[in-house]
Design a protein around this motif. Sequence first.
Motif, PDB file in Angstrom:
ATOM      1  N   LEU A 196      -6.824 -18.356 132.154  1.00 14.94           N
ATOM      2  CA  LEU A 196      -7.647 -19.556 132.279  1.00 14.94           C
ATOM      3  C   LEU A 196      -9.059 -19.291 131.769  1.00 14.94           C
ATOM      4  O   LEU A 196      -9.663 -20.151 131.117  1.00 14.94           O
ATOM      5  N   LEU A 197      -9.576 -18.101 132.037  1.00 13.31           N
ATOM      6  CA  LEU A 197     -10.900 -17.745 131.525  1.00 13.31           C
ATOM      7  C   LEU A 197     -10.892 -17.706 129.999  1.00 13.31           C
ATOM      8  O   LEU A 197     -11.827 -18.204 129.344  1.00 13.31           O
ATOM      9  N   ALA A 198      -9.841 -17.126 129.412  1.00 13.14           N
ATOM     10  CA  ALA A 198      -9.732 -17.085 127.947  1.00 13.14           C
ATOM     11  C   ALA A 198      -9.605 -18.491 127.367  1.00 13.14           C
ATOM     12  O   ALA A 198     -10.208 -18.805 126.328  1.00 13.14           O
ATOM     13  N   LEU A 199      -8.842 -19.342 128.024  1.00 14.74           N
ATOM     14  CA  LEU A 199      -8.677 -20.721 127.568  1.00 14.74           C
ATOM     15  C   LEU A 199      -9.997 -21.471 127.646  1.00 14.74           C
ATOM     16  O   LEU A 199     -10.375 -22.194 126.711  1.00 14.74           O
ATOM     17  N   TYR A 200     -10.695 -21.332 128.742  1.00 12.19           N
ATOM     18  CA  TYR A 200     -12.008 -21.976 128.897  1.00 12.19           C
ATOM     19  C   TYR A 200     -12.965 -21.521 127.802  1.00 12.19           C
ATOM     20  O   TYR A 200     -13.697 -22.333 127.223  1.00 12.19           O
ATOM     21  N   ALA A 201     -12.932 -20.233 127.468  1.00 17.38           N
ATOM     22  CA  ALA A 201     -13.834 -19.705 126.448  1.00 17.38           C
ATOM     23  C   ALA A 201     -13.575 -20.354 125.096  1.00 17.38           C
ATOM     24  O   ALA A 201     -14.527 -20.702 124.365  1.00 17.38           O
ATOM     25  N   VAL A 202     -12.301 -20.541 124.729  1.00 16.71           N
ATOM     26  CA  VAL A 202     -12.021 -21.146 123.427  1.00 16.71           C
ATOM     27  C   VAL A 202     -12.266 -22.650 123.448  1.00 16.71           C
ATOM     28  O   VAL A 202     -12.616 -23.237 122.414  1.00 16.71           O
ATOM     29  N   VAL A 203     -12.095 -23.303 124.598  1.00 13.41           N
ATOM     30  CA  VAL A 203     -12.475 -24.718 124.711  1.00 13.41           C
ATOM     31  C   VAL A 203     -13.977 -24.864 124.458  1.00 13.41           C
ATOM     32  O   VAL A 203     -14.418 -25.758 123.716  1.00 13.41           O
ATOM     33  N   CYS A 204     -14.765 -23.975 125.068  1.00  3.79           N
ATOM     34  CA  CYS A 204     -16.213 -24.005 124.836  1.00  3.79           C
ATOM     35  C   CYS A 204     -16.535 -23.717 123.377  1.00  3.79           C
ATOM     36  O   CYS A 204     -17.390 -24.375 122.763  1.00  3.79           O
TER      37      CYS A 204
END
Length: 317
Positions: A196-204
């Motif tokens: 989820l942290l990796a996904l959030y980073a690429v969304v940002c």
Amino acid sequence: MTVAIVGDIGGTHARFAVWRDNGLEQIEVLATADYSSPESALAAYCERAGLSLGAGSAVCLACAGPVSDGDFQFTNNHWRINRAAFCRALHIERLLLINDFAATALGVTLLEPNERLAVRAGHAQADRPVVVIGPGTGLGAANLLPKGAGEWQALPGEGGHVDLPIGSESEAELWLLLHRQFGAVQAEDVLSGAGLLALYAVVCQRNGQPAQHANAAQICAAALQGESLATNALEQFCVWLGRVAGNHALSLGARGGVYIVGGMVPKFADFFVRSGFAAAFADKGAMGDYLADVPVWLVTAPYPGLLGAGVALQQAG
């Protein structure tokens, strides 16, 4: 066998309990990082529970990772088990190791109606397989096959490591960013706490904004408060979990239903129920109708893995 010790050991936590008369007693949750080995953790549990070493002649441990006849190396922590050394150290006559998600799968067969939350309506066919899947430290998956007379066989696997499916142009954009980081993108690379942290980073990154949060708990809290990028990331997390769970159900023919388990999703249960999970689950083109009547539940019981470890001991005799 009337008394035994059961454990459910993941990447972050080790849960132990006494299994007596088909139920759990004296449940304790320990942090794996606080102990050098599973032997030391179980010895600490026995001390806390007022049990002498060897008080339970049989122990069943549900372990995160593939179980074989040799030594067991945990997938997401530093522990290792040698069966003979473990039994000697803890004065145990019998040690049974099973995959943690096989145990969780067996555990859902004992759930009370108030220990699961309906996510997707449907009709569970009692004679058809069941999928059990859930994100936590990693992404676990297992299957249940009906044996008849109310009994089930749990089939462990490594379904958390299947390829992450792409269902839209937006997801393709995110996948490309993830691919630059991971190479081959596995479902667990997104559908886990670190994922989820990796996904959030690429969304940002895709939105040209700096990441504001450093872990999954912060992202979930921000999403529940309506913060845009965190909400987008958590929504995409739910959608991708739906795609992966639907793929597993389609592959297995799991018309007995699907259970979502693990430590993450119950923390944002209302968000999850309202999310695009259910639509993504059945977004299979011409095969969407095959899944139309497959129900999905979110397990809210706190210790299905411990229950399943007890069931495994009973079935082993």
